[in-house]
Design a protein around this motif. Structure first.
Motif, PDB file in Angstrom:
ATOM      1  N   PRO A  63       0.882  -1.255  -0.109  1.00 40.86           N
ATOM      2  CA  PRO A  63      -0.003  -0.192  -0.061  1.00 40.86           C
ATOM      3  C   PRO A  63       0.863   1.115  -0.025  1.00 40.86           C
ATOM      4  CG  PRO A  63       0.199  -0.889   2.172  1.00 40.86           C
ATOM      5  CD  PRO A  63       1.031  -1.935   1.280  1.00 40.86           C
ATOM      6  N   ILE A  64       0.137   2.408  -0.105  1.00 38.12           N
ATOM      7  CA  ILE A  64       0.953   3.537   0.141  1.00 38.12           C
ATOM      8  C   ILE A  64       1.141   3.806   1.840  1.00 38.12           C
ATOM      9  CG2 ILE A  64       0.749   6.167  -0.282  1.00 38.12           C
ATOM     10  CD1 ILE A  64      -1.118   5.552  -2.520  1.00 38.12           C
ATOM     11  N   VAL A  65       2.470   4.037   1.832  1.00 37.41           N
ATOM     12  CA  VAL A  65       2.681   4.092   3.364  1.00 37.41           C
ATOM     13  C   VAL A  65       3.307   5.391   3.627  1.00 37.41           C
ATOM     14  CG1 VAL A  65       4.250   2.957   5.027  1.00 37.41           C
ATOM     15  CG2 VAL A  65       3.386   1.568   3.670  1.00 37.41           C
ATOM     16  N   VAL A  66       2.753   5.835   4.605  1.00 43.50           N
ATOM     17  CA  VAL A  66       3.459   7.280   5.438  1.00 43.50           C
ATOM     18  C   VAL A  66       3.751   7.096   6.594  1.00 43.50           C
ATOM     19  CG1 VAL A  66       2.799   9.672   5.910  1.00 43.50           C
ATOM     20  CG2 VAL A  66       1.434   8.531   4.050  1.00 43.50           C
ATOM     21  N   THR A  67       5.213   7.134   6.798  1.00 43.65           N
ATOM     22  CA  THR A  67       5.838   6.755   7.888  1.00 43.65           C
ATOM     23  C   THR A  67       6.642   7.975   8.745  1.00 43.65           C
ATOM     24  OG1 THR A  67       5.923   4.378   7.172  1.00 43.65           O
ATOM     25  CG2 THR A  67       7.322   5.052   8.983  1.00 43.65           C
ATOM     26  N   GLY A  68       6.264   8.096   9.930  1.00 36.88           N
ATOM     27  CA  GLY A  68       7.017   9.064  10.706  1.00 36.88           C
ATOM     28  C   GLY A  68       8.569   8.707  10.856  1.00 36.88           C
ATOM     29  N   GLY A  69       9.483   9.526  11.003  1.00 37.28           N
ATOM     30  CA  GLY A  69      11.054   8.986  11.196  1.00 37.28           C
ATOM     31  C   GLY A  69      11.183   8.555  12.552  1.00 37.28           C
ATOM     32  N   LYS A  70      12.129   7.415  12.672  1.00 43.44           N
ATOM     33  CA  LYS A  70      12.579   6.935  13.823  1.00 43.44           C
ATOM     34  C   LYS A  70      13.165   7.981  14.641  1.00 43.44           C
ATOM     35  CE  LYS A  70      14.672   2.896  15.942  1.00 43.44           C
ATOM     36  NZ  LYS A  70      16.169   3.192  16.209  1.00 43.44           N
ATOM     37  N   GLY A  71      12.879   8.029  16.107  1.00 47.44           N
ATOM     38  CA  GLY A  71      13.791   8.769  17.017  1.00 47.44           C
ATOM     39  C   GLY A  71      15.256   8.417  17.086  1.00 47.44           C
ATOM     40  N   GLY A  72      16.028   9.244  17.153  1.00 45.81           N
ATOM     41  CA  GLY A  72      17.320   8.967  17.431  1.00 45.81           C
ATOM     42  C   GLY A  72      17.784   8.117  18.505  1.00 45.81           C
ATOM     43  N   ASN A  73      18.773   7.148  18.832  1.00 50.20           N
ATOM     44  CA  ASN A  73      19.304   6.587  20.027  1.00 50.20           C
ATOM     45  C   ASN A  73      20.304   7.329  20.612  1.00 50.20           C
ATOM     46  OD1 ASN A  73      17.518   4.227  19.162  1.00 50.20           O
ATOM     47  ND2 ASN A  73      19.079   3.345  17.914  1.00 50.20           N
ATOM     48  N   ASN A  74      20.231   7.147  21.841  1.00 47.25           N
ATOM     49  CA  ASN A  74      21.228   7.714  22.571  1.00 47.25           C
ATOM     50  C   ASN A  74      21.774   6.757  23.594  1.00 47.25           C
ATOM     51  OD1 ASN A  74      22.832   9.266  24.807  1.00 47.25           O
ATOM     52  ND2 ASN A  74      21.133  10.935  24.627  1.00 47.25           N
ATOM     53  N   THR A  75      23.161   6.528  23.384  1.00 50.30           N
ATOM     54  CA  THR A  75      24.092   5.426  24.166  1.00 50.30           C
ATOM     55  C   THR A  75      25.019   5.844  25.191  1.00 50.30           C
ATOM     56  OG1 THR A  75      25.674   5.690  22.250  1.00 50.30           O
ATOM     57  CG2 THR A  75      24.015   3.960  22.003  1.00 50.30           C
ATOM     58  N   ASN A  76      24.532   7.259  25.703  1.00 49.40           N
ATOM     59  CA  ASN A  76      25.258   7.389  26.677  1.00 49.40           C
ATOM     60  C   ASN A  76      25.133   6.595  28.091  1.00 49.40           C
ATOM     61  OD1 ASN A  76      26.379   9.683  25.182  1.00 49.40           O
ATOM     62  ND2 ASN A  76      24.912  11.211  25.986  1.00 49.40           N
ATOM     63  N   THR A  77      26.063   6.723  28.866  1.00 50.82           N
ATOM     64  CA  THR A  77      25.974   5.657  29.800  1.00 50.82           C
ATOM     65  C   THR A  77      25.776   6.598  31.322  1.00 50.82           C
ATOM     66  OG1 THR A  77      28.388   5.316  29.984  1.00 50.82           O
ATOM     67  CG2 THR A  77      27.027   3.522  28.832  1.00 50.82           C
ATOM     68  N   ILE A  81      19.927  10.523  29.966  1.00 48.49           N
ATOM     69  CA  ILE A  81      19.805   9.623  28.713  1.00 48.49           C
ATOM     70  C   ILE A  81      18.399  10.036  27.974  1.00 48.49           C
ATOM     71  CG2 ILE A  81      20.175   7.697  27.385  1.00 48.49           C
ATOM     72  CD1 ILE A  81      21.883   6.833  29.690  1.00 48.49           C
ATOM     73  N   LEU A  82      18.301  10.694  26.998  1.00 50.71           N
ATOM     74  CA  LEU A  82      17.266  11.095  26.360  1.00 50.71           C
ATOM     75  C   LEU A  82      17.195  10.508  25.054  1.00 50.71           C
ATOM     76  CD1 LEU A  82      16.308  14.639  27.519  1.00 50.71           C
ATOM     77  CD2 LEU A  82      15.433  12.613  28.275  1.00 50.71           C
ATOM     78  N   ALA A  83      16.304   9.567  24.462  1.00 53.38           N
ATOM     79  CA  ALA A  83      16.403   9.146  23.047  1.00 53.38           C
ATOM     80  C   ALA A  83      15.333  10.038  22.414  1.00 53.38           C
ATOM     81  CB  ALA A  83      15.814   7.558  22.874  1.00 53.38           C
ATOM     82  N   GLY A  84      15.706  10.249  21.063  1.00 54.15           N
ATOM     83  CA  GLY A  84      14.681  11.138  20.203  1.00 54.15           C
ATOM     84  C   GLY A  84      13.609  10.627  19.923  1.00 54.15           C
ATOM     85  N   ASN A  85      12.472  11.622  20.095  1.00 51.89           N
ATOM     86  CA  ASN A  85      11.197  10.924  19.945  1.00 51.89           C
ATOM     87  C   ASN A  85      10.937  10.650  18.455  1.00 51.89           C
ATOM     88  OD1 ASN A  85      10.394  11.683  22.584  1.00 51.89           O
ATOM     89  ND2 ASN A  85      10.266  13.730  22.045  1.00 51.89           N
ATOM     90  N   GLY A  86       9.967   9.907  18.276  1.00 51.53           N
ATOM     91  CA  GLY A  86       9.590   9.420  17.005  1.00 51.53           C
ATOM     92  C   GLY A  86       8.938  10.607  16.095  1.00 51.53           C
ATOM     93  N   ALA A  87       8.827  10.913  14.789  1.00 56.81           N
ATOM     94  CA  ALA A  87       8.304  11.860  14.234  1.00 56.81           C
ATOM     95  C   ALA A  87       6.978  11.574  14.357  1.00 56.81           C
ATOM     96  CB  ALA A  87       9.078  11.973  12.686  1.00 56.81           C
ATOM     97  N   ASN A  88       5.880  12.789  14.477  1.00 56.22           N
ATOM     98  CA  ASN A  88       4.544  12.400  14.347  1.00 56.22           C
ATOM     99  C   ASN A  88       3.956  12.403  12.748  1.00 56.22           C
ATOM    100  OD1 ASN A  88       4.197  12.631  17.219  1.00 56.22           O
ATOM    101  ND2 ASN A  88       4.188  14.753  17.008  1.00 56.22           N
ATOM    102  N   ILE A  89       2.867  11.834  12.641  1.00 64.98           N
ATOM    103  CA  ILE A  89       2.208  11.816  11.200  1.00 64.98           C
ATOM    104  C   ILE A  89       0.971  12.522  11.683  1.00 64.98           C
ATOM    105  CG2 ILE A  89       1.199  10.545   9.515  1.00 64.98           C
ATOM    106  CD1 ILE A  89       3.073   8.354   9.848  1.00 64.98           C
TER     107      ILE A  89
END
Length: 245
Positions: A63-77, A81-89
């Motif tokens: 189908p036609i897919v509209v996908t919001g971008g994945k939030g960036g990972n944060n690997t600090n120990t 530690i804040l991971a990026g939020n996923g993009a809203n659609i």
């Protein structure tokens, strides 16, 4: 020979085939580019191609897919530690236009309807065992939480900002079943409320309130009435029972 050497590129002729190909080229302002932010006006229709007869490639059914971008990972120990939020659609219907006339009947424009609809199931024809195709589902689901806060799924109709006017309705309607004298009846689809995809904790259903106590499965702020909605068919809530005790 001197004229040939002195002819500029702009004045050099091109073949008819080349000109025909260039005439088919879309104007750059009409093209949706794969990079950058763009705002387009007008109507855009996206439709997957029809599937030819025979054995179809499953990839052709995409189908036609509209996908919001994945939030960036944060690997600090250490530290916060804040991971990026996923993009809203966002699917948002257009606002209704205003009227500014001072006499006569002034009607505000109706907001655009939001339609998210699953495809109808295909019809089976011929002989042998006939199994009609299922209608496509429409799923509105908030994001699952893995330690963070899950995303919300909200179905909201347009507001009416004029006092005394009615806000737009929200319809959540299952698909119709098609009855046939040659087959068993296909029942209408079901509207599921408060059913989670998780196998551990099921989501609650809250009606008439924005707070979830996390305990009661069905919470209603108001009166529950069976059909037909008469006083005799009303189901009292726990708060009403406590008040009457």
């Amino acid at each position: 020979l001197g004229n040939v050497n002195n002819t500029s590129d702009l004045l050099k002729p091109i073949s008819t085939a080349t000109q025909t190909t260039l005439d088919l080229k879309a104007n750059d302002s009409y093209v949706i580019h794969t990079t950058g932010n763009e705002t387009k006006t007008g109507r855009l229709t996206l439709q997957t191609q029809n599937i030819p007869p025979g054995t179809s490639d499953l990839n052709a059914l995409a189908p036609i897919v509209v996908t919001g971008g994945k939030g960036g990972n944060n690997t600090n120990t250490t530290g916060t530690i804040l991971a990026g939020n996923g993009a809203n659609i966002v699917f948002q219907s257009g606002y209704g236009g205003n009227t500014f006339n001072t006499s006569g009947t002034g009607l505000g424009g109706k907001g655009g309807d939001m339609i998210m609809r699953g495809g109808d199931g295909g019809t089976s024809l011929g002989t042998g065992t006939l199994i009609p195709g299922n209608g496509g589902s429409v799923t509105l689901q908030g994001g699952t939480s893995y330690g963070g806060q899950g995303g919300f799924a909200e179905v909201k109709a347009g507001n009416n900002n004029k006092e005394g006017c009615v806000g737009a309705n929200v319809f959540i309607t299952p698909g119709w079943g098609n009855n046939s004298s040659n087959s068993n009846p296909l029942y209408d689809g079901t509207v599921f409320l408060g059913v989670s995809a998780s196998f551990t904790v099921r989501g609650n259903t809250v009606i008439g309130n924005t707070l979830d106590d996390g305990i009661n499965k069905l919470q209603v702020n108001g009166t529950i009435s069976a059909s037909p909605a008469t006083t005799a068919n009303q189901v009292p809530t726990w708060g009403q029972v406590q008040a009457a005790a």
